[in-house]
Design an enzyme around this catalytic site. Structure first.
Site, PDB file in Angstrom:
ATOM      1  N   HIS A   1       6.452  -2.074  -6.935  1.00 61.85           N
ATOM      2  CA  HIS A   1       7.555  -1.164  -6.633  1.00 61.85           C
ATOM      3  C   HIS A   1       7.045   0.083  -5.900  1.00 61.85           C
ATOM      4  O   HIS A   1       6.107   0.740  -6.352  1.00 61.85           O
ATOM      5  CB  HIS A   1       8.224  -0.762  -7.950  1.00 61.85           C
ATOM      6  CG  HIS A   1       9.483   0.018  -7.795  1.00 61.85           C
ATOM      7  ND1 HIS A   1       9.765   1.133  -8.536  1.00 61.85           N
ATOM      8  CD2 HIS A   1      10.559  -0.168  -6.980  1.00 61.85           C
ATOM      9  CE1 HIS A   1      10.957   1.600  -8.200  1.00 61.85           C
ATOM     10  NE2 HIS A   1      11.458   0.834  -7.259  1.00 61.85           N
TER      11      HIS A   1
ATOM     12  N   GLU B   1       7.840  -3.590  -2.505  1.00 63.95           N
ATOM     13  CA  GLU B   1       9.145  -3.010  -2.217  1.00 63.95           C
ATOM     14  C   GLU B   1       8.879  -1.575  -1.795  1.00 63.95           C
ATOM     15  O   GLU B   1       7.989  -0.909  -2.340  1.00 63.95           O
ATOM     16  CB  GLU B   1      10.016  -3.021  -3.482  1.00 63.95           C
ATOM     17  CG  GLU B   1      11.434  -2.488  -3.297  1.00 63.95           C
ATOM     18  CD  GLU B   1      11.615  -1.000  -3.556  1.00 63.95           C
ATOM     19  OE1 GLU B   1      12.726  -0.520  -3.396  1.00 63.95           O
ATOM     20  OE2 GLU B   1      10.633  -0.287  -3.900  1.00 63.95           O
TER      21      GLU B   1
ATOM     22  N   ASP C   1      11.070   2.066   0.276  1.00 64.45           N
ATOM     23  CA  ASP C   1      12.352   2.640   0.704  1.00 64.45           C
ATOM     24  C   ASP C   1      12.229   3.220   2.104  1.00 64.45           C
ATOM     25  O   ASP C   1      11.238   3.897   2.407  1.00 64.45           O
ATOM     26  CB  ASP C   1      12.751   3.760  -0.257  1.00 64.45           C
ATOM     27  CG  ASP C   1      12.736   3.302  -1.703  1.00 64.45           C
ATOM     28  OD1 ASP C   1      13.566   2.453  -2.058  1.00 64.45           O
ATOM     29  OD2 ASP C   1      11.874   3.787  -2.470  1.00 64.45           O
TER      30      ASP C   1
ATOM     31  N   HIS D   1      12.065   7.986  -0.522  1.00 64.13           N
ATOM     32  CA  HIS D   1      13.088   7.646  -1.509  1.00 64.13           C
ATOM     33  C   HIS D   1      14.190   8.692  -1.570  1.00 64.13           C
ATOM     34  O   HIS D   1      15.374   8.362  -1.547  1.00 64.13           O
ATOM     35  CB  HIS D   1      12.436   7.488  -2.888  1.00 64.13           C
ATOM     36  CG  HIS D   1      13.387   7.068  -3.959  1.00 64.13           C
ATOM     37  ND1 HIS D   1      14.222   7.955  -4.618  1.00 64.13           N
ATOM     38  CD2 HIS D   1      13.660   5.848  -4.480  1.00 64.13           C
ATOM     39  CE1 HIS D   1      14.951   7.300  -5.503  1.00 64.13           C
ATOM     40  NE2 HIS D   1      14.632   6.019  -5.440  1.00 64.13           N
TER      41      HIS D   1
ATOM     42  N   GLU E   1      13.796  -1.789   1.353  1.00 60.11           N
ATOM     43  CA  GLU E   1      15.055  -1.216   0.861  1.00 60.11           C
ATOM     44  C   GLU E   1      15.546  -0.177   1.854  1.00 60.11           C
ATOM     45  O   GLU E   1      14.904   0.853   2.075  1.00 60.11           O
ATOM     46  CB  GLU E   1      14.896  -0.593  -0.534  1.00 60.11           C
ATOM     47  CG  GLU E   1      16.270  -0.151  -1.031  1.00 60.11           C
ATOM     48  CD  GLU E   1      16.287   0.671  -2.309  1.00 60.11           C
ATOM     49  OE1 GLU E   1      15.349   0.595  -3.114  1.00 60.11           O
ATOM     50  OE2 GLU E   1      17.277   1.403  -2.474  1.00 60.11           O
TER      51      GLU E   1
END
Ligand code: G3P
Ligand code: MG
Length: 250
Positions: A10, A37, A39, A52, A112
């Protein structure tokens, strides 16, 4: 239904490195992760960067926002000191830089799309367009990235710009129209909060033929439990505790 790695680091390196930075990507790799993952948000001038929060203050110092700051300034910002002084040299990375790092090291990406408020469509379009361009010159043998977003508009816009790049809809909790949204998006998976998933909803998602991915599982026992409900994979902050082969023993 889930042709992707099952255990994903993550924000790059989970809780072991400053999130969404090249140091985090290296940390994930050092722990053997070939799946991340992260952002992605747009700068003022429309350059996708890893971030993020739309506002400064947590992972970069000071006040201000990503959407009102030029990329050339964002890319100079210290994104590591908040985590530990030894990461003081770590800067906000561009999406392109991280994409190329991941391709070089054969790391699968869950990108993301994290638009600042009001920039949903633009972020989806720009990220999808750049990803398509990077894939054209990338290694065709690699499993292509998967877009995900809490923003339906961002994903619809990504779909319009690059329909061939797979999409997953992110939901924090059950919403009655989840299946309609997946169909509209022509999505391959639903991503959701492991804390709010129920066995009944997991069953419905799987029976409807979709991949099911959860965020963020940091306790191995919980990982085993949700996988017994049919969850295909999850991201974790505890890359030191939950290893890439976890699913084989779950
Ligand atoms: O993509 C899964 C997860 O990262 C969604 O929540 O807030 O950590 O980006 P957040
Ligand atoms: Mg995220």
């Amino acid at each position: 239904m889930w042709p992707y790695p099952k255990i994903v680091a993550h924000r790059g390196g989970g809780s072991l490195a400053p999130e969404n930075t090249s140091a985090a990507m290296q940390c994930g790799l050092d722990y053997g992760f070939r799946a991340v993952e992260f952002d992605v948000m747009l700068s003022k001038d429309g350059v996708p960067v890893l971030m993020h929060d739309p506002e400064f203050g947590r992972t970069v110092l000071g006040t201000g926002s990503v959407a009102t700051t030029l990329a050339q300034d964002l890319l100079q910002m210290d994104a590591g000191s908040w985590f530990d002084p030894r990461f003081a040299q770590v800067r906000v990375p561009s999406y392109e830089e991280v994409f190329l790092f991941c391709q070089t090291h054969q790391i699968w990406m869950n990108v993301e799309i994290k638009p600042a408020a009001g920039f949903e469509k633009e972020t989806g379009r720009v990220v999808a367009t750049l990803t398509r361009k990077l894939l054209e010159t990338g290694n065709p043998a690699l499993v292509p990235p998967l877009f995900s977003s809490f923003s339906l508009d961002a994903l619809l816009s990504a779909k319009q710009a690059a329909p061939e790049i797979a999409r997953a809809y992110l939901l924090d909790e059950f919403e009655p129209d989840w299946l309609d949204s997946l169909r509209r998006l022509e999505a391959v998976a639903l991503h959701t909060n492991q804390k709010k998933l129920t066995p009944a909803w997991a069953k419905e998602i799987k029976e409807a033929g979709y991949g099911l991915f959860c965020y963020t599982v940091n306790v191995p026992e919980r990982g085993r439990e949700i996988m017994s409900w049919g969850v295909d994979g999850f991201c974790t902050d505890r890359i030191d505790l939950i290893h890439t082969d976890f699913a084989q023993h779950a």
